[in-house]
Write a protein that holds these residues in place. Sequence first.
Motif, PDB file in Angstrom:
ATOM      1  N   ALA A  22       0.830  -1.203   0.000  1.00 20.02           N
ATOM      2  CA  ALA A  22       0.000   0.000   0.000  1.00 20.02           C
ATOM      3  C   ALA A  22       0.865   1.254   0.000  1.00 20.02           C
ATOM      4  N   ALA A  25       2.532   1.884  -3.324  1.00 19.69           N
ATOM      5  CA  ALA A  25       1.615   2.376  -4.362  1.00 19.69           C
ATOM      6  C   ALA A  25       1.566   3.892  -4.389  1.00 19.69           C
ATOM      7  N   GLY A  26       1.913   4.516  -3.251  1.00 21.75           N
ATOM      8  CA  GLY A  26       1.889   5.971  -3.193  1.00 21.75           C
ATOM      9  C   GLY A  26       3.242   6.637  -3.312  1.00 21.75           C
ATOM     10  N   HIS A  80      -4.019   3.891  -0.113  1.00 23.81           N
ATOM     11  CA  HIS A  80      -3.899   2.707  -0.967  1.00 23.81           C
ATOM     12  C   HIS A  80      -4.065   1.407  -0.173  1.00 23.81           C
ATOM     13  N   ALA A  83      -4.545  -2.255  -1.463  1.00 27.39           N
ATOM     14  CA  ALA A  83      -3.432  -2.931  -2.137  1.00 27.39           C
ATOM     15  C   ALA A  83      -2.644  -3.827  -1.198  1.00 27.39           C
TER      16      ALA A  83
END
Length: 203
Positions: A22, A25-26, A80, A83
């Motif tokens: 997660a 993802a950012g 996120h 994820a």
Amino acid sequence: MTPAGVVLDLGNVLIDWQPALAIAAGVGSVEAEKFLTADDFDFMAWNHEQDSGRSWADGVDEVRRSHPHWLPHARAYLDHFPASLSEVPGSLEVVRDLHGAGIRLVGLTNWSDELYYPHAAPHFEVLRLLDDVVVSGEVKAAKPDPRAYEIAADRAGLPFDRLAFVDDKQLNVDAAAALGMDGILFTGAAELRTELRSRSLPI
């Protein structure tokens, strides 16, 4: 004595949780690794506060005040979060067999209610096979707090000595055993099936 019910942790027992995915993802995988291994910030302790009932708004505000350089990373985890989740291989089949045999099944998870209900509850079949789920952020008690186990036993409608408890953290298993539950450390679905069969459960 054969357990009449099974209390199951969710994270990394039924649902695989990988926070790095997660965060990456950012902010990317390199930054995610830096955040999760930082000397000046304990991600797991910070996350545990939200699992124990603190709001995510307050949790993010804390990072903004105390560690502003990690704020994008904290926000990335929250933004996120889906994820980070996937199925643990084989666990659905174990739970499906227990459910089919009429065994009482209760989830006991350290999870923020703000994230559990929108991002986990509707999306994983295994959760729909449980009779109830105790979400720590909702009840304001997170493992290894004895209150969390007491709520789970109450939801199961069974005394501690009639319940098996499954978790991937030895600390949580030990806390359950101290209350009289039959503690099982989760190392994989196949091993869990063996442990449950050794207790004469019909699986």
